[in-house]
Design a protein around this motif. Structure first.
Motif, PDB file in Angstrom:
ATOM      1  N   PHE A 265       0.899  -0.899   0.117  1.00  0.00           N
ATOM      2  CA  PHE A 265       0.008  -0.081   0.161  1.00  0.00           C
ATOM      3  C   PHE A 265       1.182   1.136   0.163  1.00  0.00           C
ATOM      4  CE2 PHE A 265       0.033  -1.473   4.186  1.00  0.00           C
ATOM      5  CZ  PHE A 265       0.746   0.193   5.081  1.00  0.00           C
TER       6      PHE A 265
ATOM      7  N   LEU B 248       2.037   4.969   0.767  1.00  0.00           N
ATOM      8  CA  LEU B 248       2.829   5.387   3.069  1.00  0.00           C
ATOM      9  C   LEU B 248       2.893   6.725   2.074  1.00  0.00           C
ATOM     10  CD1 LEU B 248       2.929   4.882   5.518  1.00  0.00           C
ATOM     11  CD2 LEU B 248       4.732   5.699   5.420  1.00  0.00           C
TER      12      LEU B 248
ATOM     13  N   ASN C 276      -0.231  -7.779   9.916  1.00  0.00           N
ATOM     14  CA  ASN C 276      -0.503  -7.208  11.640  1.00  0.00           C
ATOM     15  C   ASN C 276       0.381  -7.496  12.842  1.00  0.00           C
ATOM     16  OD1 ASN C 276      -0.852  -4.745  12.479  1.00  0.00           O
ATOM     17  ND2 ASN C 276      -2.349  -4.126  12.909  1.00  0.00           N
TER      18      ASN C 276
ATOM     19  N   ALA D 198      10.193  -2.697   9.416  1.00  0.00           N
ATOM     20  CA  ALA D 198       9.775  -3.030  10.318  1.00  0.00           C
ATOM     21  C   ALA D 198       9.640  -3.898  11.425  1.00  0.00           C
ATOM     22  CB  ALA D 198       8.266  -2.138  11.258  1.00  0.00           C
TER      23      ALA D 198
ATOM     24  N   SER E 162       6.658  -5.185   8.253  1.00  0.00           N
ATOM     25  CA  SER E 162       7.071  -4.215   6.697  1.00  0.00           C
ATOM     26  C   SER E 162       7.908  -4.002   6.766  1.00  0.00           C
ATOM     27  CB  SER E 162       5.517  -3.203   7.236  1.00  0.00           C
ATOM     28  OG  SER E 162       5.974  -2.553   8.387  1.00  0.00           O
TER      29      SER E 162
ATOM     30  N   THR F  13       9.115  -0.446   4.327  1.00  0.00           N
ATOM     31  CA  THR F  13       8.662   0.700   3.595  1.00  0.00           C
ATOM     32  C   THR F  13       9.943   1.181   2.938  1.00  0.00           C
ATOM     33  OG1 THR F  13       7.498   0.922   5.621  1.00  0.00           O
ATOM     34  CG2 THR F  13       7.351   3.113   4.127  1.00  0.00           C
TER      35      THR F  13
ATOM     36  N   HIS G 102      11.393   4.157   0.580  1.00  0.00           N
ATOM     37  CA  HIS G 102      11.200   5.654   0.530  1.00  0.00           C
ATOM     38  C   HIS G 102      11.338   6.241  -1.081  1.00  0.00           C
ATOM     39  CE1 HIS G 102       9.569   7.095   4.850  1.00  0.00           C
ATOM     40  NE2 HIS G 102      10.295   5.761   4.463  1.00  0.00           N
TER      41      HIS G 102
ATOM     42  N   MET H  95      13.912  -4.532  14.543  1.00  0.00           N
ATOM     43  CA  MET H  95      14.029  -3.070  14.001  1.00  0.00           C
ATOM     44  C   MET H  95      14.612  -1.959  15.310  1.00  0.00           C
ATOM     45  SD  MET H  95       9.325  -1.893  14.454  1.00  0.00           S
ATOM     46  CE  MET H  95      10.265  -0.656  14.043  1.00  0.00           C
TER      47      MET H  95
ATOM     48  N   ASN I 193      -3.146   4.099   5.451  1.00  0.00           N
ATOM     49  CA  ASN I 193      -3.634   2.199   4.830  1.00  0.00           C
ATOM     50  C   ASN I 193      -4.589   2.634   6.508  1.00  0.00           C
ATOM     51  OD1 ASN I 193      -3.195  -0.229   4.333  1.00  0.00           O
ATOM     52  ND2 ASN I 193      -1.873  -0.171   6.652  1.00  0.00           N
TER      53      ASN I 193
ATOM     54  N   ARG J 199     -10.140   3.249   9.445  1.00  0.00           N
ATOM     55  CA  ARG J 199     -10.564   2.600  10.931  1.00  0.00           C
ATOM     56  C   ARG J 199     -11.510   3.509  11.638  1.00  0.00           C
ATOM     57  NH1 ARG J 199      -5.421   0.120  14.104  1.00  0.00           N
ATOM     58  NH2 ARG J 199      -5.507  -1.915  13.209  1.00  0.00           N
TER      59      ARG J 199
ATOM     60  N   GLU K 249      -7.540  -2.610  17.809  1.00  0.00           N
ATOM     61  CA  GLU K 249      -6.455  -3.423  17.334  1.00  0.00           C
ATOM     62  C   GLU K 249      -5.498  -2.425  17.315  1.00  0.00           C
ATOM     63  OE1 GLU K 249      -4.791  -6.394  13.805  1.00  0.00           O
ATOM     64  OE2 GLU K 249      -7.138  -5.295  13.604  1.00  0.00           O
ATOM     65  N   GLU K 250      -4.075  -2.579  17.660  1.00  0.00           N
ATOM     66  CA  GLU K 250      -3.249  -2.031  18.225  1.00  0.00           C
ATOM     67  C   GLU K 250      -2.658  -2.407  16.354  1.00  0.00           C
ATOM     68  OE1 GLU K 250      -0.201  -2.163  20.593  1.00  0.00           O
ATOM     69  OE2 GLU K 250      -1.740  -2.466  21.840  1.00  0.00           O
ATOM     70  N   VAL K 251      -1.291  -1.470  16.142  1.00  0.00           N
ATOM     71  CA  VAL K 251      -0.948  -1.266  15.222  1.00  0.00           C
ATOM     72  C   VAL K 251       0.639  -1.507  15.753  1.00  0.00           C
ATOM     73  CG1 VAL K 251      -0.319   0.021  12.778  1.00  0.00           C
ATOM     74  CG2 VAL K 251      -2.611   1.026  13.876  1.00  0.00           C
ATOM     75  N   VAL K 252       0.769  -2.528  14.505  1.00  0.00           N
ATOM     76  CA  VAL K 252       2.316  -2.752  14.521  1.00  0.00           C
ATOM     77  C   VAL K 252       3.302  -1.509  14.490  1.00  0.00           C
ATOM     78  CG1 VAL K 252       4.144  -4.347  14.588  1.00  0.00           C
ATOM     79  CG2 VAL K 252       1.368  -5.038  15.094  1.00  0.00           C
ATOM     80  N   SER K 253       3.525  -1.704  14.991  1.00  0.00           N
ATOM     81  CA  SER K 253       5.438  -0.299  14.502  1.00  0.00           C
ATOM     82  C   SER K 253       5.213  -0.549  13.413  1.00  0.00           C
ATOM     83  CB  SER K 253       6.639   0.275  15.389  1.00  0.00           C
ATOM     84  OG  SER K 253       5.677   0.789  16.463  1.00  0.00           O
ATOM     85  N   SER K 254       5.879   0.532  12.501  1.00  0.00           N
ATOM     86  CA  SER K 254       5.795   0.545  10.901  1.00  0.00           C
ATOM     87  C   SER K 254       6.604   1.828  10.365  1.00  0.00           C
ATOM     88  CB  SER K 254       5.093  -0.067  10.364  1.00  0.00           C
ATOM     89  OG  SER K 254       5.254   0.123   8.963  1.00  0.00           O
ATOM     90  N   ALA K 255       7.077   1.613   9.399  1.00  0.00           N
ATOM     91  CA  ALA K 255       7.508   3.441   9.243  1.00  0.00           C
ATOM     92  C   ALA K 255       6.670   4.572   8.505  1.00  0.00           C
ATOM     93  CB  ALA K 255       8.059   3.034   7.892  1.00  0.00           C
ATOM     94  N   VAL K 256       7.017   5.695   9.780  1.00  0.00           N
ATOM     95  CA  VAL K 256       5.884   6.819   9.059  1.00  0.00           C
ATOM     96  C   VAL K 256       6.867   7.259   7.963  1.00  0.00           C
ATOM     97  CG1 VAL K 256       4.603   6.666  11.246  1.00  0.00           C
ATOM     98  CG2 VAL K 256       7.417   7.649  11.289  1.00  0.00           C
ATOM     99  N   SER K 257       5.909   8.755   7.453  1.00  0.00           N
ATOM    100  CA  SER K 257       6.857   9.921   6.900  1.00  0.00           C
ATOM    101  C   SER K 257       6.671  11.025   6.834  1.00  0.00           C
ATOM    102  CB  SER K 257       6.469   9.558   5.140  1.00  0.00           C
ATOM    103  OG  SER K 257       7.329   9.930   4.264  1.00  0.00           O
TER     104      SER K 257
ATOM    105  N   THR L 289       3.184  12.214   7.342  1.00  0.00           N
ATOM    106  CA  THR L 289       2.062  11.197   7.755  1.00  0.00           C
ATOM    107  C   THR L 289       1.507  11.828   8.921  1.00  0.00           C
ATOM    108  OG1 THR L 289       3.620   9.207   7.099  1.00  0.00           O
ATOM    109  CG2 THR L 289       1.451   9.087   9.039  1.00  0.00           C
TER     110      THR L 289
ATOM    111  N   THR M 264      11.477   7.823  12.766  1.00  0.00           N
ATOM    112  CA  THR M 264      10.954   7.346  11.323  1.00  0.00           C
ATOM    113  C   THR M 264       9.810   5.979  11.548  1.00  0.00           C
ATOM    114  OG1 THR M 264      12.027   5.773  12.874  1.00  0.00           O
ATOM    115  CG2 THR M 264      14.008   7.293  11.830  1.00  0.00           C
ATOM    116  N   THR M 265       9.810   5.915  12.635  1.00  0.00           N
ATOM    117  CA  THR M 265       8.603   5.209  12.373  1.00  0.00           C
ATOM    118  C   THR M 265       7.701   5.668  13.845  1.00  0.00           C
ATOM    119  OG1 THR M 265       9.617   3.474  14.494  1.00  0.00           O
ATOM    120  CG2 THR M 265       9.813   2.830  11.977  1.00  0.00           C
TER     121      THR M 265
ATOM    122  N   ARG N  58      -2.038   5.589  10.749  1.00  0.00           N
ATOM    123  CA  ARG N  58      -1.808   6.370   9.874  1.00  0.00           C
ATOM    124  C   ARG N  58      -3.540   6.592   8.945  1.00  0.00           C
ATOM    125  NH1 ARG N  58       2.255   1.954   8.140  1.00  0.00           N
ATOM    126  NH2 ARG N  58       0.747   1.001   8.969  1.00  0.00           N
TER     127      ARG N  58
END
Lengths: 241, 326
Positions: free
Chosen positions: A11, A13, A24, A55, A58, A60, A62, A145, B190, B194, B232-240, B243, B261-262, B267
């Motif tokens: 997806f 970002l 997830n 992560a 996942s 990601t 850029h 991570m 994503n 929700r 439901e929790e979101v498992v930590s993942s990249a952000v920008s 965001t 970074t995460t 999001r």
């Protein structure tokens, strides 16, 4: 060799990053796939790729829209072109041996002055402080991570007997503090506000901007904590300066 | 041979395009908040668009030049003056020895950029001059500028000028590009799905106020709390950059240049890249109106913005050559 097919979902970002999501949940098998794909992309970046960020579950990527537009085709949007590049790479199998795991030993002083939350954790979990230390040092953890702060490692998983939710409100945490949040354990490389329950402190510098590789730990590392006294802590700390 | 800080501002740092390639180590890119303004300002003095530049907030520092230099101001308007005389933004200006640059009041925008022709001497950390405040590295000793700091110029300004006074060169950079939207355009994130139907409506039908808890890391926004259909929790993942995360209290945070970074919050949306500049010039108390768009529009807008920058760069180069070679 894949024992099973790993499913993923892709997806956007935003408009300049794309995420490959393997599910997830926190799972070692999925995380291994993330790291393998991360390594693959480091070796075979697509034109316009800036960087990949692994992560738990996942990966990601850029990318630079302008650079992609120059390389891509007008028939596709920039996102579609990037997605295609990733799908092509995901179809290629990656060897398991491509990922070498390092084994890292991290000294931790669990004495009270470095462990503001250890007594309460022991009380809540109905075990002794010694048992908390024993549980924490008896397992080898995987660095799933890095994120949050430069060099902050998310590791898992701790024994259920010492798993505890993070604090509702962040407090100021000293650099080197070793904490627990749920079944995760981690080390604050820098002083920062944070919500993890602090059970000790390492004298090691997890992050040093002056080093060629500024972070001590990498994603995929195996970490073993071992207890040191305050005296040993101070001695190691001097060698780290 | 320098640009001397004679009074410190609230948060003045050296920034550039940011530090990429290290986010897997938890090292966030930092870089200028308003990269568009940074690029325009650099172009005015003939620098490459991503040259290290000084980013300032209000109240901003007061500088004294200990040698002649070619400078430009871009981004916000803080009512700048040289030796007490007002100077416009988006013009190249030749300053002389002992000229004093200061800023009097925030007229509009949140961040001013000061470019110096030929560039400033700055610390390079992991291939970027941008100041990383947490890592205490890059830029000027990894920190914000303080009184008595001296920023060295990479090249002396050697063109002889006629007068002793500072000179505002006669052309102005046109920063307007083909974007007429009043709103801040967003793409669904994503976890957009929700949000409850009502919260989705409130997202774009009502406006958000930027709160005081806003800085280079992110803007906290105020609105009626938004609701999620799941816990439901979101498992930590990249952000920008851009965001927009939904916080547990129903509030929103928009991540900016110094973002982590995460992240582990849902999001719900992302501000399109072409509007990061507009967003970076907003400040506490300003209202944001969001409007949903699609991926293709977001991409096209960024390409248009980039094309405008290229035209501007050519125009600036041409004007500078013409002026100094006449």
């Amino acid at each position: 060799m894949h024992s099973s097919i790993i499913r993923y979902r892709i997806f956007p970002l935003g408009d300049s990053a794309i995420t490959i999501d393997f599910g997830n949940c926190i799972d070692e098998t999925l995380n291994k796939e993330v790291i393998r794909r991360f390594n693959q992309l480091q070796q075979q970046p697509f034109p316009g790729m800036i960087e990949a960020v692994p992560a738990y579950n996942s990966l990601t990527i850029h990318y630079d829209m302008v650079a992609v537009r120059k390389k891509g085709t007008d028939a596709l949007t920039i996102f579609q072109w990037v997605e295609q590049q990733l799908l092509e790479r995901l179809e290629q199998p990656v060897e398991h041996s491509a990922t070498k795991e390092r084994y890292m030993k991290i000294s931790v002083c669990y004495e009270k002055e470095f462990a503001p939350d250890i007594e309460q954790l022991a009380a809540i979990k109905n075990i002794s402080v010694e048992e908390v230390i024993q549980f924490h040092t008896s397992k080898t953890y995987k660095v799933y991570m890095l994120g949050f702060l430069p060099g902050f490692t998310y590791m898992g998983e701790v024994d259920e007997k010492i798993a505890i939710p993070r604090k509702p409100q962040p407090v100021n945490i000293v650099a080197g503090s070793v904490g627990i949040a749920g079944k995760q354990t981690g080390i604050y490389p820098l002083a920062s506000p944070g919500g993890w329950q602090i059970i000790g402190r390492t004298p090691l510098k997890l992050f040093d901007a002056k080093r060629d590789e500024p972070t001590l730990l990498r994603v995929g590392d195996l970490v073993q904590f071992y207890p040191v006294t305050k005296k040993e802590f101070e001695e190691i700390k001097i060698t780290e300066l | 041979m320098s640009l001397k800080v004679i009074k410190s501002g609230i948060l003045d740092t050296i920034q550039d395009n940011g530090r990429y390639g290290n986010q897997h180590l938890g090292i966030n890119p930092a870089g200028a908040m308003d990269k568009y303004a940074m690029q325009v300002t650099n172009m005015l003095v003939g620098n490459k668009p991503g040259e290290a530049i000084i980013e300032m907030h209000f109240p901003a520092a007061v500088f004294m030049f200990t040698q002649p230099a070619l400078i430009a101001l871009g981004g916000a308007d803080f009512s700048a003056s040289i030796n007490g005389e007002p100077v416009p933004k988006l013009h190249a200006i030749v300053v002389g020895k002992n000229d004093v640059l200061q800023f009097h009041k925030p007229v509009n925008g949140a961040r001013v950029y000061l470019a110096v022709g030929g560039g400033l001497v700055a610390d390079n950390w992991m291939n970027s001059y941008s100041t990383h405040l947490k890592a205490k590295a890059g830029g000027y000793q990894g920190r914000n500028l303080r009184k008595d700091d001296e920023l060295l110029l990479r090249q002396p300004f050697s063109v002889s000028v006629q007068r002793e006074e500072f000179i505002v060169l006669p052309w102005q950079a046109d920063t307007k590009w083909s974007d007429d939207s009043k709103e801040i355009l967003i793409l669904p994130g994503n976890e957009w799905g929700r949000l409850t139907t009502e919260s989705k409506e409130n997202f774009t039908m009502t406006s958000f106020v930027i709160t005081q808890q806003s800085d280079r890391m992110g803007y906290r926004l105020n609105n009626i709390p938004l609701h999620s259909i799941t816990n439901e929790e979101v498992v930590s993942s990249a952000v920008s950059f851009g965001t927009i995360q939904l916080l547990p209290d129903g509030g929103l945070i928009v991540l900016m240049a110094d973002h982590q970074t995460t992240g582990g919050y849902p999001r719900v949306a992302h501000v399109i890249s072409a509007h990061h500049s507009k967003l970076a010039q907003m400040k506490a108390g300003d209202k944001i109106q969001f409007r949903l768009t699609d991926q293709q529009t977001a991409e096209e807008l960024l390409i248009k913005q980039q094309q405008h920058l290229l035209q501007l760069q050519n125009a600036c180069t041409f004007r500078l050559q013409q002026y100094f070679n006449k």
